[in-house]
Design an enzyme around this catalytic site. Structure first.
Site, PDB file in Angstrom:
ATOM      1  N   TYR A 169      10.916 -97.273 -18.828  1.00  0.00           N
ATOM      2  CA  TYR A 169      10.573 -95.853 -18.767  1.00  0.00           C
ATOM      3  C   TYR A 169       9.435 -95.613 -17.774  1.00  0.00           C
ATOM      4  O   TYR A 169       9.478 -94.689 -16.957  1.00  0.00           O
ATOM      5  CB  TYR A 169      10.179 -95.363 -20.160  1.00  0.00           C
ATOM      6  CG  TYR A 169       9.881 -93.889 -20.244  1.00  0.00           C
ATOM      7  CD1 TYR A 169      10.903 -92.953 -20.214  1.00  0.00           C
ATOM      8  CD2 TYR A 169       8.572 -93.435 -20.382  1.00  0.00           C
ATOM      9  CE1 TYR A 169      10.628 -91.594 -20.314  1.00  0.00           C
ATOM     10  CE2 TYR A 169       8.291 -92.089 -20.492  1.00  0.00           C
ATOM     11  CZ  TYR A 169       9.324 -91.161 -20.452  1.00  0.00           C
ATOM     12  OH  TYR A 169       9.044 -89.817 -20.549  1.00  0.00           O
TER      13      TYR A 169
ATOM     14  N   SER B  13       6.334 -87.769 -16.360  1.00  0.00           N
ATOM     15  CA  SER B  13       5.709 -88.148 -17.627  1.00  0.00           C
ATOM     16  C   SER B  13       4.306 -88.654 -17.344  1.00  0.00           C
ATOM     17  O   SER B  13       3.996 -89.055 -16.211  1.00  0.00           O
ATOM     18  CB  SER B  13       6.534 -89.257 -18.292  1.00  0.00           C
ATOM     19  OG  SER B  13       5.826 -89.872 -19.353  1.00  0.00           O
TER      20      SER B  13
END
Length: 273
Positions: free
Chosen positions: A170, A157
């Site tokens: 995350y 990501s």
């Protein structure tokens, strides 16, 4: 499409929809048979977007089959190493080999740091880090045994290149994926296996469904300046899943044969300032 993956076999996790489906369909469209797995069921309670369903996974099967390639699909949680091994072993028995692994499955939960519960933190790390590790462990030996080399792509990501505010768990998980790819690249290189990580920014997928946008908004209200930290340079703002799949297909191909331990960003420039 090209035939760059003719007669190869790819193992894709999180394949029921979104980026995972795009990877499976793109690789099949370029000649690969597919081993596809997905939870296709309820996600951890804190995840604010809709879960994939068995019907979603069935649609991925249909779309791959329309390309003329074969697909073996299974409902498996990537946190379940034994289940992943069984799915990959069955796929290799049926399809004959394994060349490509795309560790795509993951979850995202927008939460301010002091609102993250122990359960939420554990869920994100277990799915995004342990699940990615399990995916590689379940498949890599099959690539080694084939003796032809191969390519492993871990889906990270923008949060694994820069950081993503309002989701410490995350961000931590995707930085771990970045390091995992580099470490695996070093050790698997002797088998002619390349390992790279791909780092999307915002992508138009069902991860934006349910309460996801509202959850992001509520978190951003606690510290508005941070909401501008990941701002794209290009006017599109959001990529499509097929844009990420195109990069994955290239990394899986001989066209990138000397690229390993790299971090490829598909984020419209948002991590570059």
């Amino acid at each position: 499409m090209s035939a760059r993956h003719t007669d190869k076999v790819a193992f894709v996790t999180g394949a029921a929809r979104g980026q995972g489906r795009a990877h499976a369909v793109r690789l099949a469209g370029e000649g690969a048979d597919i081993i596809a797995v997905d939870l296709a069921g309820p996600l951890p309670a804190a995840v604010p977007y809709d879960s994939a369903t068995p019907e979603d996974l069935a649609e991925t099967v249909r779309l791959v089959e329309t390309t003329g390639r074969r697909i073996i699909a299974a409902t498996v949680d990537t946190r379940d190493l034994d289940g992943l091994r069984a799915a990959v072993d069955a796929g290799v028995r049926e399809l004959g080999r394994l060349d490509i692994i795309v560790a795509n499955a993951g979850i995202c939960i927008p939460e301010v740091w002091d609102a993250i519960t122990p359960e939420s933190f554990r869920d994100v790390i277990d799915v995004n880090v342990t699940g990615t590790w399990n995916t590689v462990v379940a498949g890599a030996q099959h690539i080694i045994d084939g003796g032809r080399g191969g390519s492993i792509i871990l889906i990270g990501s923008a949060a694994g290149v820069k950081m993503q505010p309002f989701m410490v768990h995350y961000t931590a998980s995707k930085h771990a994926v970045t390091g995992m790819a580099r470490g695996l690249a070093a050790e698997l290189g002797k088998h002619e296996i390349r390992v790279n990580s791909v780092h999307p920014g915002a992508v138009n997928t069902p991860m934006g469904s349910g309460d996801m946008v509202a959850a992001l908004g509520r978190a951003a209200e606690t510290n508005p300046p941070l909401a501008q930290m990941i701002t794209p340079f290009l006017p599109a703002w959001v990529a499509e899943a097929e844009d990420v799949a195109a990069a994955v297909s290239w990394l899986a191909s001989a066209e990138s044969r000397y690229i390993t331990a790299a971090q490829i960003s598909i984020d419209l420039g948002s991590t570059q300032y």
